[in-house]
Scaffold this motif. Structure first.
Motif, PDB file in Angstrom:
ATOM      1  N   ILE B 192      84.160  -1.704  38.326  1.00 35.50           N
ATOM      2  CA  ILE B 192      83.214  -0.895  39.314  1.00 35.50           C
ATOM      3  C   ILE B 192      82.780  -1.656  40.475  1.00 35.50           C
ATOM      4  CG2 ILE B 192      82.538   0.630  37.347  1.00 35.50           C
ATOM      5  CD1 ILE B 192      80.067  -0.689  37.329  1.00 35.50           C
ATOM      6  N   ALA B 193      82.334  -1.121  41.630  1.00 38.45           N
ATOM      7  CA  ALA B 193      81.687  -1.776  42.918  1.00 38.45           C
ATOM      8  C   ALA B 193      80.577  -2.510  42.395  1.00 38.45           C
ATOM      9  CB  ALA B 193      81.275  -0.899  43.810  1.00 38.45           C
ATOM     10  N   SER B 194      80.516  -4.049  42.771  1.00 38.86           N
ATOM     11  CA  SER B 194      79.601  -4.646  42.526  1.00 38.86           C
ATOM     12  C   SER B 194      78.195  -4.130  42.828  1.00 38.86           C
ATOM     13  CB  SER B 194      79.738  -6.045  43.394  1.00 38.86           C
ATOM     14  OG  SER B 194      79.519  -5.731  44.548  1.00 38.86           O
ATOM     15  N   SER B 195      77.959  -3.317  43.947  1.00 37.04           N
ATOM     16  CA  SER B 195      76.541  -3.024  44.097  1.00 37.04           C
ATOM     17  C   SER B 195      75.956  -1.796  42.955  1.00 37.04           C
ATOM     18  CB  SER B 195      76.755  -1.896  45.306  1.00 37.04           C
ATOM     19  OG  SER B 195      77.539  -1.186  45.259  1.00 37.04           O
ATOM     20  N   VAL B 196      76.823  -1.624  42.024  1.00 33.64           N
ATOM     21  CA  VAL B 196      76.362  -0.671  40.880  1.00 33.64           C
ATOM     22  C   VAL B 196      76.583  -1.311  39.781  1.00 33.64           C
ATOM     23  CG1 VAL B 196      77.151   1.621  39.589  1.00 33.64           C
ATOM     24  CG2 VAL B 196      77.464   1.263  42.146  1.00 33.64           C
ATOM     25  N   GLU B 197      75.171  -1.308  38.860  1.00 36.23           N
ATOM     26  CA  GLU B 197      75.121  -2.046  37.714  1.00 36.23           C
ATOM     27  C   GLU B 197      76.229  -1.632  36.508  1.00 36.23           C
ATOM     28  OE1 GLU B 197      71.047  -2.762  36.449  1.00 36.23           O
ATOM     29  OE2 GLU B 197      71.850  -2.780  34.346  1.00 36.23           O
ATOM     30  N   SER B 198      76.513  -0.226  36.381  1.00 35.20           N
ATOM     31  CA  SER B 198      77.016   0.168  35.379  1.00 35.20           C
ATOM     32  C   SER B 198      77.426   1.697  35.439  1.00 35.20           C
ATOM     33  CB  SER B 198      76.233   0.076  34.032  1.00 35.20           C
ATOM     34  OG  SER B 198      75.246   0.741  34.090  1.00 35.20           O
ATOM     35  N   LEU B 199      78.230   2.201  34.913  1.00 29.44           N
ATOM     36  CA  LEU B 199      78.781   3.488  34.951  1.00 29.44           C
ATOM     37  C   LEU B 199      77.799   4.390  33.714  1.00 29.44           C
ATOM     38  CD1 LEU B 199      82.496   3.690  35.000  1.00 29.44           C
ATOM     39  CD2 LEU B 199      80.795   4.595  36.704  1.00 29.44           C
ATOM     40  N   ASN B 200      77.501   5.631  33.593  1.00 27.34           N
ATOM     41  CA  ASN B 200      76.927   6.206  32.705  1.00 27.34           C
ATOM     42  C   ASN B 200      77.669   6.112  31.508  1.00 27.34           C
ATOM     43  OD1 ASN B 200      77.353   9.128  31.315  1.00 27.34           O
ATOM     44  ND2 ASN B 200      75.107   9.030  31.717  1.00 27.34           N
ATOM     45  N   VAL B 201      77.292   5.995  30.235  1.00 25.68           N
ATOM     46  CA  VAL B 201      78.267   5.730  29.132  1.00 25.68           C
ATOM     47  C   VAL B 201      79.137   6.977  28.907  1.00 25.68           C
ATOM     48  CG1 VAL B 201      76.125   6.604  27.525  1.00 25.68           C
ATOM     49  CG2 VAL B 201      78.224   5.024  26.624  1.00 25.68           C
ATOM     50  N   ALA B 202      78.726   7.976  28.905  1.00 20.33           N
ATOM     51  CA  ALA B 202      79.552   9.268  28.826  1.00 20.33           C
ATOM     52  C   ALA B 202      80.955   9.413  29.868  1.00 20.33           C
ATOM     53  CB  ALA B 202      79.135  10.614  28.806  1.00 20.33           C
ATOM     54  N   VAL B 203      80.329   8.769  31.055  1.00 18.45           N
ATOM     55  CA  VAL B 203      81.499   8.829  32.161  1.00 18.45           C
ATOM     56  C   VAL B 203      82.574   7.452  31.800  1.00 18.45           C
ATOM     57  CG1 VAL B 203      81.865   8.291  34.564  1.00 18.45           C
ATOM     58  CG2 VAL B 203      80.078   9.864  34.001  1.00 18.45           C
ATOM     59  N   ALA B 204      81.738   6.584  31.453  1.00 19.49           N
ATOM     60  CA  ALA B 204      82.717   5.279  31.165  1.00 19.49           C
ATOM     61  C   ALA B 204      83.665   5.694  29.951  1.00 19.49           C
ATOM     62  CB  ALA B 204      81.991   4.211  30.756  1.00 19.49           C
ATOM     63  N   THR B 205      83.102   6.262  28.847  1.00 19.50           N
ATOM     64  CA  THR B 205      84.021   6.845  27.619  1.00 19.50           C
ATOM     65  C   THR B 205      85.062   7.765  28.059  1.00 19.50           C
ATOM     66  OG1 THR B 205      81.888   6.579  26.224  1.00 19.50           O
ATOM     67  CG2 THR B 205      83.937   7.877  25.589  1.00 19.50           C
ATOM     68  N   GLY B 206      84.677   8.876  29.105  1.00 21.90           N
ATOM     69  CA  GLY B 206      85.794   9.627  29.421  1.00 21.90           C
ATOM     70  C   GLY B 206      86.966   9.025  30.148  1.00 21.90           C
ATOM     71  N   ILE B 207      86.626   8.054  31.081  1.00 22.03           N
ATOM     72  CA  ILE B 207      87.722   7.194  32.032  1.00 22.03           C
ATOM     73  C   ILE B 207      88.491   6.152  30.821  1.00 22.03           C
ATOM     74  CG2 ILE B 207      87.946   5.337  33.428  1.00 22.03           C
ATOM     75  CD1 ILE B 207      85.413   6.520  35.110  1.00 22.03           C
ATOM     76  N   LEU B 208      87.863   5.674  29.985  1.00 25.19           N
ATOM     77  CA  LEU B 208      88.738   4.950  29.185  1.00 25.19           C
ATOM     78  C   LEU B 208      89.494   5.709  28.179  1.00 25.19           C
ATOM     79  CD1 LEU B 208      85.786   2.284  28.263  1.00 25.19           C
ATOM     80  CD2 LEU B 208      87.848   1.854  29.289  1.00 25.19           C
ATOM     81  N   LEU B 209      88.957   7.136  27.574  1.00 22.57           N
ATOM     82  CA  LEU B 209      89.719   7.670  26.573  1.00 22.57           C
ATOM     83  C   LEU B 209      90.757   8.349  27.438  1.00 22.57           C
ATOM     84  CD1 LEU B 209      87.009   9.604  24.323  1.00 22.57           C
ATOM     85  CD2 LEU B 209      88.350   7.596  23.933  1.00 22.57           C
ATOM     86  N   HIS B 210      90.508   8.731  28.846  1.00 23.47           N
ATOM     87  CA  HIS B 210      91.784   9.270  29.525  1.00 23.47           C
ATOM     88  C   HIS B 210      92.953   8.247  29.551  1.00 23.47           C
ATOM     89  CE1 HIS B 210      93.842  11.575  32.447  1.00 23.47           C
ATOM     90  NE2 HIS B 210      93.879  10.769  33.329  1.00 23.47           N
ATOM     91  N   GLU B 211      92.482   6.911  29.819  1.00 26.63           N
ATOM     92  CA  GLU B 211      93.315   5.796  29.958  1.00 26.63           C
ATOM     93  C   GLU B 211      94.201   5.410  28.772  1.00 26.63           C
ATOM     94  OE1 GLU B 211      93.844   3.319  32.667  1.00 26.63           O
ATOM     95  OE2 GLU B 211      93.626   5.352  33.697  1.00 26.63           O
ATOM     96  N   LEU B 212      93.511   5.802  27.466  1.00 28.17           N
ATOM     97  CA  LEU B 212      94.016   5.454  26.396  1.00 28.17           C
ATOM     98  C   LEU B 212      94.997   6.659  25.952  1.00 28.17           C
ATOM     99  CD1 LEU B 212      91.150   3.718  24.055  1.00 28.17           C
ATOM    100  CD2 LEU B 212      93.288   2.650  24.965  1.00 28.17           C
ATOM    101  N   ARG B 213      94.953   7.595  26.436  1.00 28.56           N
ATOM    102  CA  ARG B 213      95.650   9.059  26.007  1.00 28.56           C
ATOM    103  C   ARG B 213      97.172   8.713  26.075  1.00 28.56           C
ATOM    104  NH1 ARG B 213      94.552  15.230  27.307  1.00 28.56           N
ATOM    105  NH2 ARG B 213      94.827  15.712  25.070  1.00 28.56           N
ATOM    106  N   ARG B 214      97.966   9.150  25.373  1.00 32.19           N
ATOM    107  CA  ARG B 214      99.153   8.830  25.122  1.00 32.19           C
ATOM    108  C   ARG B 214      99.901  10.254  24.753  1.00 32.19           C
ATOM    109  NH1 ARG B 214     101.618   5.000  22.106  1.00 32.19           N
ATOM    110  NH2 ARG B 214     101.635   6.916  20.747  1.00 32.19           N
TER     111      ARG B 214
END
Lengths: 214, 214
Positions: B192-214
């Protein structure tokens, strides 16, 4: 009146240091300010501003965006839950969006719940309101494509996106509006299991913005 | 008592049709039920269940997961906001997760706000509570790798994930626990951009699960 009082108070160094705010005056300075990552706490506008072309320009905030070869606009089309909108602004700031644009029907970006959920994204990221007319004019002037999210849309592939793109995400219940559908160069979606009706709009936005990132 | 009354009421066909519920009795039938996509509205357990090995087994719900060559477990490590947890369950169901597992410190999965935010994910998707010990035993028995999300982690690449994987997401404020870090085969992150501390945990989970999907 409270803003005027604040501006008057900020003439004193002590007040500026305590409030961590300052006053910026004049068309040229404000043009620069709008191009900077600094957050504007409030604006006091004289009616005469409209008489100067560059002054009138200032009030159309989409046009204040610097001309770039690469845009990622995120357009909120009647997204109504303040928590969702705040999370979307936070996500947009984190994932390299140039500006978030709220269309009519979207909750006020400065609603306290939105600001809280955005976790500071308002302060180093462009977020603004706009009408469809303003967005259409901006897109025509800058050559920005429009993609709208819809359950029937294509899955996004990486590297397939135009360099100047506005991505529209829609209302929690009804999705993007007909106005968005009519204008869309393409409908896109995140493929999901058939047992689930939809993703939360902030989660879907995060996945799509991550895919669009380069 | 209300559950007993309901179970008694469901002996009548009229009641079953009105409630759209039925009673399933017996160890073998319940084993099958737990392997089905049907949702269990409640369980009435006799103390004698523990005297039968297969009965005792039933109560360890992780082990009720069918043996597969491919797992995606999503592990909630002290995720505390009910809205986030509900959104995460909805996202997990949408993005092909085998089961969501709540570790101690995570809000009760059946909290009304969680159920509301999950938009029905509870009813066609496995969600269960577990201790670290139970999860460790399950991972050892089935050969499941563990990845934990952390700001210092590697960006995920597609197709690089083991076939049997548990992904741990952590608390809104403090991230994943030391227990997760110690066990993790790998730390992963969404850049993520350095100006932002973190993503919301549900958003981060969505992005990671999408990446892991096969």
């Amino acid at each position: 009146v409270r803003l005027l009082t604040l501006a008057r108070d900020l003439k004193r160094r002590k007040a500026r240091e305590r409030q961590q705010l300052f006053v910026c005056e004049g068309v040229r300075a404000i043009e620069e300010l709008l191009r900077s990552p600094l957050a504007v706490r409030g604006a006091i506008v004289a009616p005469q501003l409209q008489d100067v072309p560059r002054g009138a320009e200032l009030e159309r905030s989409l046009d204040a965006l610097p001309a770039h070869d690469h845009y990622r606009l995120l357009v909120l089309d009647a997204v109504q839950d303040p928590g969702n909108v705040g999370t979307i602004l936070r996500t947009a700031a984190a994932l390299g969006v140039t500006a978030a644009v709220a269309l009519p029907g979207t909750v006020d970006l400065w609603n306290a719940k939105v600001v809280r959920s955005a976790m500071g994204a308002h302060f180093h990221h462009s977020a603004m309101s706009s009408t469809w007319d303003e967005l259409d004019a901006f897109r025509a002037a800058r050559g920005v494509s429009l993609w709208a999210t819809d359950a029937t849309g294509d899955p996004l592939e990486r590297d397939g996106a135009p360099r100047r793109l506005a991505l529209v995400v829609g209302n929690e219940g009804s999705g993007v509006s007909d106005a968005a559908r009519e204008r869309a160069d393409r409908l896109v979606a995140v493929p999901i299991a058939s047992s689930v009706e939809s993703l939360n709009v902030a989660v879907a936005t995060g996945i799509l913005l991550h895919e669009l990132r380069r």
